[in-house]
Write a protein that holds these residues in place. Structure first.
Motif, PDB file in Angstrom:
ATOM      1  N   PRO A  25       0.797  -1.232   0.000  1.00 60.32           N
ATOM      2  CA  PRO A  25       0.000   0.000   0.000  1.00 60.32           C
ATOM      3  C   PRO A  25       0.830   1.283   0.000  1.00 60.32           C
ATOM      4  CG  PRO A  25      -0.892  -1.592   1.555  1.00 60.32           C
ATOM      5  CD  PRO A  25       0.439  -2.132   1.097  1.00 60.32           C
ATOM      6  N   ARG A  26       2.069   1.193   0.478  1.00 57.03           N
ATOM      7  CA  ARG A  26       2.921   2.392   0.485  1.00 57.03           C
ATOM      8  C   ARG A  26       3.963   2.333  -0.631  1.00 57.03           C
ATOM      9  NH1 ARG A  26       8.222   3.806   0.594  1.00 57.03           N
ATOM     10  NH2 ARG A  26       8.622   2.115   2.078  1.00 57.03           N
ATOM     11  N   ASP A  27       4.887   1.416  -0.545  1.00 64.22           N
ATOM     12  CA  ASP A  27       5.978   1.334  -1.507  1.00 64.22           C
ATOM     13  C   ASP A  27       5.481   0.906  -2.880  1.00 64.22           C
ATOM     14  OD1 ASP A  27       8.554   1.411  -2.474  1.00 64.22           O
ATOM     15  OD2 ASP A  27       9.138  -0.530  -1.658  1.00 64.22           O
ATOM     16  N   GLY A  28       4.423   0.106  -2.903  1.00 66.26           N
ATOM     17  CA  GLY A  28       3.871  -0.328  -4.181  1.00 66.26           C
ATOM     18  C   GLY A  28       3.104   0.764  -4.884  1.00 66.26           C
ATOM     19  N   LEU A  29       2.119   1.326  -4.193  1.00 69.55           N
ATOM     20  CA  LEU A  29       1.226   2.286  -4.837  1.00 69.55           C
ATOM     21  C   LEU A  29       1.872   3.640  -5.080  1.00 69.55           C
ATOM     22  CD1 LEU A  29      -2.199   1.504  -3.120  1.00 69.55           C
ATOM     23  CD2 LEU A  29      -1.242   0.591  -5.247  1.00 69.55           C
ATOM     24  N   GLN A  30       2.962   3.971  -4.378  1.00 70.73           N
ATOM     25  CA  GLN A  30       3.572   5.284  -4.587  1.00 70.73           C
ATOM     26  C   GLN A  30       4.199   5.412  -5.980  1.00 70.73           C
ATOM     27  OE1 GLN A  30       6.696   5.936  -1.713  1.00 70.73           O
ATOM     28  NE2 GLN A  30       8.205   4.760  -2.846  1.00 70.73           N
ATOM     29  N   THR A 241      12.600 -11.164   9.539  1.00 75.64           N
ATOM     30  CA  THR A 241      11.693 -10.135   9.013  1.00 75.64           C
ATOM     31  C   THR A 241      12.033  -9.884   7.549  1.00 75.64           C
ATOM     32  OG1 THR A 241      11.441  -9.037  11.159  1.00 75.64           O
ATOM     33  CG2 THR A 241      10.906  -7.744   9.213  1.00 75.64           C
ATOM     34  N   VAL A 242      11.032 -10.059   6.691  1.00 76.52           N
ATOM     35  CA  VAL A 242      11.248  -9.895   5.255  1.00 76.52           C
ATOM     36  C   VAL A 242      10.197  -8.948   4.698  1.00 76.52           C
ATOM     37  CG1 VAL A 242      11.403 -11.058   3.014  1.00 76.52           C
ATOM     38  CG2 VAL A 242      12.177 -12.242   5.094  1.00 76.52           C
ATOM     39  N   ASP A 243      10.646  -7.926   3.978  1.00 76.43           N
ATOM     40  CA  ASP A 243       9.734  -6.998   3.308  1.00 76.43           C
ATOM     41  C   ASP A 243       9.273  -7.609   1.991  1.00 76.43           C
ATOM     42  OD1 ASP A 243      10.713  -5.443   5.355  1.00 76.43           O
ATOM     43  OD2 ASP A 243      11.379  -3.790   4.087  1.00 76.43           O
ATOM     44  N   ALA A 244       8.024  -7.379   1.667  1.00 76.24           N
ATOM     45  CA  ALA A 244       7.500  -7.837   0.381  1.00 76.24           C
ATOM     46  C   ALA A 244       6.283  -6.995   0.035  1.00 76.24           C
ATOM     47  CB  ALA A 244       7.130  -9.321   0.437  1.00 76.24           C
ATOM     48  N   SER A 245       5.915  -7.037  -1.248  1.00 76.15           N
ATOM     49  CA  SER A 245       4.819  -6.219  -1.742  1.00 76.15           C
ATOM     50  C   SER A 245       3.797  -7.102  -2.440  1.00 76.15           C
ATOM     51  CB  SER A 245       5.355  -5.165  -2.718  1.00 76.15           C
ATOM     52  OG  SER A 245       4.319  -4.382  -3.247  1.00 76.15           O
ATOM     53  N   ALA A 246       2.547  -7.027  -1.999  1.00 76.68           N
ATOM     54  CA  ALA A 246       1.499  -7.869  -2.566  1.00 76.68           C
ATOM     55  C   ALA A 246       1.439  -7.703  -4.081  1.00 76.68           C
ATOM     56  CB  ALA A 246       0.151  -7.499  -1.949  1.00 76.68           C
ATOM     57  N   GLY A 247       1.485  -8.810  -4.781  1.00 79.59           N
ATOM     58  CA  GLY A 247       1.429  -8.776  -6.234  1.00 79.59           C
ATOM     59  C   GLY A 247       2.681  -8.265  -6.904  1.00 79.59           C
ATOM     60  N   GLY A 248       3.748  -8.005  -6.123  1.00 82.26           N
ATOM     61  CA  GLY A 248       4.986  -7.485  -6.704  1.00 82.26           C
ATOM     62  C   GLY A 248       4.907  -6.025  -7.111  1.00 82.26           C
ATOM     63  N   LEU A 249       3.965  -5.287  -6.526  1.00 81.49           N
ATOM     64  CA  LEU A 249       3.833  -3.869  -6.866  1.00 81.49           C
ATOM     65  C   LEU A 249       5.047  -3.078  -6.422  1.00 81.49           C
ATOM     66  CD1 LEU A 249       0.149  -3.209  -5.699  1.00 81.49           C
ATOM     67  CD2 LEU A 249       0.959  -3.453  -8.059  1.00 81.49           C
ATOM     68  N   GLY A 251       8.505  -0.225  -7.058  1.00 84.48           N
ATOM     69  CA  GLY A 251       9.899  -0.199  -7.475  1.00 84.48           C
ATOM     70  C   GLY A 251      10.552   0.951  -6.739  1.00 84.48           C
ATOM     71  N   CYS A 252      11.189   1.825  -7.438  1.00 85.74           N
ATOM     72  CA  CYS A 252      11.762   3.005  -6.821  1.00 85.74           C
ATOM     73  C   CYS A 252      11.762   4.130  -7.841  1.00 85.74           C
ATOM     74  CB  CYS A 252      13.189   2.751  -6.331  1.00 85.74           C
ATOM     75  SG  CYS A 252      13.956   4.226  -5.628  1.00 85.74           S
ATOM     76  N   PRO A 253      11.051   5.240  -7.577  1.00 82.96           N
ATOM     77  CA  PRO A 253      10.955   6.310  -8.569  1.00 82.96           C
ATOM     78  C   PRO A 253      12.279   7.009  -8.834  1.00 82.96           C
ATOM     79  CG  PRO A 253       9.995   6.997  -6.479  1.00 82.96           C
ATOM     80  CD  PRO A 253      10.281   5.532  -6.367  1.00 82.96           C
ATOM     81  N   TYR A 254      13.249   6.857  -7.918  1.00 86.03           N
ATOM     82  CA  TYR A 254      14.542   7.524  -8.086  1.00 86.03           C
ATOM     83  C   TYR A 254      15.615   6.592  -8.641  1.00 86.03           C
ATOM     84  CZ  TYR A 254      12.362  11.140  -5.292  1.00 86.03           C
ATOM     85  OH  TYR A 254      11.518  12.114  -4.822  1.00 86.03           O
ATOM     86  N   ALA A 255      15.262   5.317  -8.813  1.00 90.28           N
ATOM     87  CA  ALA A 255      16.221   4.354  -9.354  1.00 90.28           C
ATOM     88  C   ALA A 255      15.605   3.750 -10.611  1.00 90.28           C
ATOM     89  CB  ALA A 255      16.525   3.270  -8.319  1.00 90.28           C
ATOM     90  N   LYS A 256      15.941   4.309 -11.746  1.00 89.61           N
ATOM     91  CA  LYS A 256      15.233   3.993 -12.983  1.00 89.61           C
ATOM     92  C   LYS A 256      15.398   2.547 -13.434  1.00 89.61           C
ATOM     93  CE  LYS A 256      13.819   8.212 -13.222  1.00 89.61           C
ATOM     94  NZ  LYS A 256      12.432   8.518 -12.820  1.00 89.61           N
ATOM     95  N   SER A 257      16.459   1.887 -13.000  1.00 85.75           N
ATOM     96  CA  SER A 257      16.673   0.513 -13.445  1.00 85.75           C
ATOM     97  C   SER A 257      15.976  -0.510 -12.556  1.00 85.75           C
ATOM     98  CB  SER A 257      18.181   0.210 -13.474  1.00 85.75           C
ATOM     99  OG  SER A 257      18.733   0.326 -12.179  1.00 85.75           O
ATOM    100  N   ALA A 258      15.302  -0.064 -11.499  1.00 90.76           N
ATOM    101  CA  ALA A 258      14.710  -1.000 -10.546  1.00 90.76           C
ATOM    102  C   ALA A 258      13.378  -1.543 -11.030  1.00 90.76           C
ATOM    103  CB  ALA A 258      14.527  -0.322  -9.190  1.00 90.76           C
ATOM    104  N   THR A 259      13.224  -2.853 -10.906  1.00 85.85           N
ATOM    105  CA  THR A 259      11.913  -3.452 -11.137  1.00 85.85           C
ATOM    106  C   THR A 259      11.199  -3.550  -9.803  1.00 85.85           C
ATOM    107  OG1 THR A 259      12.916  -5.620 -10.909  1.00 85.85           O
ATOM    108  CG2 THR A 259      12.655  -4.761 -13.139  1.00 85.85           C
ATOM    109  N   GLY A 260      10.109  -4.262  -9.782  1.00 86.43           N
ATOM    110  CA  GLY A 260       9.277  -4.299  -8.599  1.00 86.43           C
ATOM    111  C   GLY A 260       9.907  -5.003  -7.411  1.00 86.43           C
TER     112      GLY A 260
END
Length: 312
Positions: A25-30, A241-249, A251-260
């Protein structure tokens, strides 16, 4: 083996339980180009909680100019008041963001730092030292209010401008974040270049410097298909503790080469197969991500979501 579930074959040397820190909801949708309606975000968080996730990062109190997709934080957070037994952390960049979070009754916050100077400048418009100085009063005030504080540390393994990041450099910044009073440190592979050996080396160095593995989480991106391998390496080192994003949503808006981000479903499939308890219902989680993919108008990038959805 039940339909839609992996065969469970436990392996030695792994934790019995892993806490998934859901960031969709945060890192994915942003990172979405379109603005997702507040009501859809609220239902997304509710569905994730119903699926058994005990930590769901809800939103960010960053200035709307920088992250317009999360400009509705004040409207969203009260819609989550009826969720019991689930931690709903929020990202705060500075004291003004903390003020906004406290006004809404947030009980868990996160700050977002960088292990490299270039990314700190591009993301926070400050040097690493200046960003840590900005976080210091935020963390101190949050601890004074008995809030839980997480410190994100990005670019821990590689930086698109600086290249490979020296382990000693990451450890030095990580230690400073912990010294400021963070309860937990999330190590970010922001552009997805880490490999398992690199993960082990960084965790070993952190432990040698006095950062307990119990306070460390990992946040992997899957740019080169290494996220699950890196996660397993971290688990073998004692990380729980492992971070993950539902559905793989996301990336990073400041790192253009990053995928989800690492997809939560892919992570749960692996952990279930290893006999590691997460408390997450994979069927409900998959249905939630498929539902959100429909709202976003595109297929989920999660391989597990796609595979299980095709079985229906």
């Amino acid at each position: 083996m039940a339909e839609g579930l992996p065969m469970r074959v436990p392996a030695s040397g792994l934790p019995a339980r892993v806490r998934i820190h859901e960031v969709g909801p945060r890192d994915g949708l942003q990172n979405e180009k379109a603005i997702v309606p507040t009501e859809v975000k609220a239902e997304f968080v509710h569905r994730l909680a119903a699926a058994g996730l005990t930590t769901v990062e809800a939103t960010s109190f960053v200035h709307p100019r920088w992250v317009p997709q999360l400009a509705d934080a004040e409207q969203l957070f009260p819609l989550l008041d009826d969720i019991d037994g689930v931690s709903l952390p929020v990202l705060v960049p500075n004291e003004r963001g903390l003020d906004r979070a406290l006004a809404l009754g947030a009980r868990s916050i996160a700050v977002f730092g960088s292990a490299t100077e270039t990314f700190a400048r591009k993301n926070l418009n400050r040097s690493v030292a200046e960003s840590l100085a900005m976080f210091a009063p935020v963390i101190a005030r949050a601890r004074g209010e008995e809030l839980r504080v997480r410190g994100y540390l990005s670019m821990c393994f590689g930086d698109p401008w600086e290249g490979p990041v020296p382990i000693a450099q990451v450890v030095a910044v990580a230690q400073r974040l912990m010294d400021l009073g963070c309860d937990e440190l999330s190590l970010g592979d922001t552009i997805g270049v880490a490999t398992p050996g690199q993960v082990r080396a960084l965790l070993t160095a952190l432990g040698s410097d006095g950062v307990p593995v119990s306070a460390v989480g990992v946040h992997f991106h899957d740019t080169y298909g290494q996220a699950l391998a890196n996660t397993l390496s971290a688990l073998q080192h004692g990380v729980t503790t492992v971070d993950a994003s539902a559905g793989g949503l996301g990336g990073c808006p400041y790192a253009k080469s990053a995928t989800g981000n690492l997809a939560t479903e892919d992570l749960v499939w692996m952990l279930d197969g290893l006999g590691i308890d997460t408390g997450v219902d994979l069927g409900l989680l998959t249905a939630t991500s498929a539902w959100m993919a429909d709202r976003l108008g595109r297929p989920s990038p999660s391989r597990t979501v796609r595979a299980l959805s095709h079985k229906e």
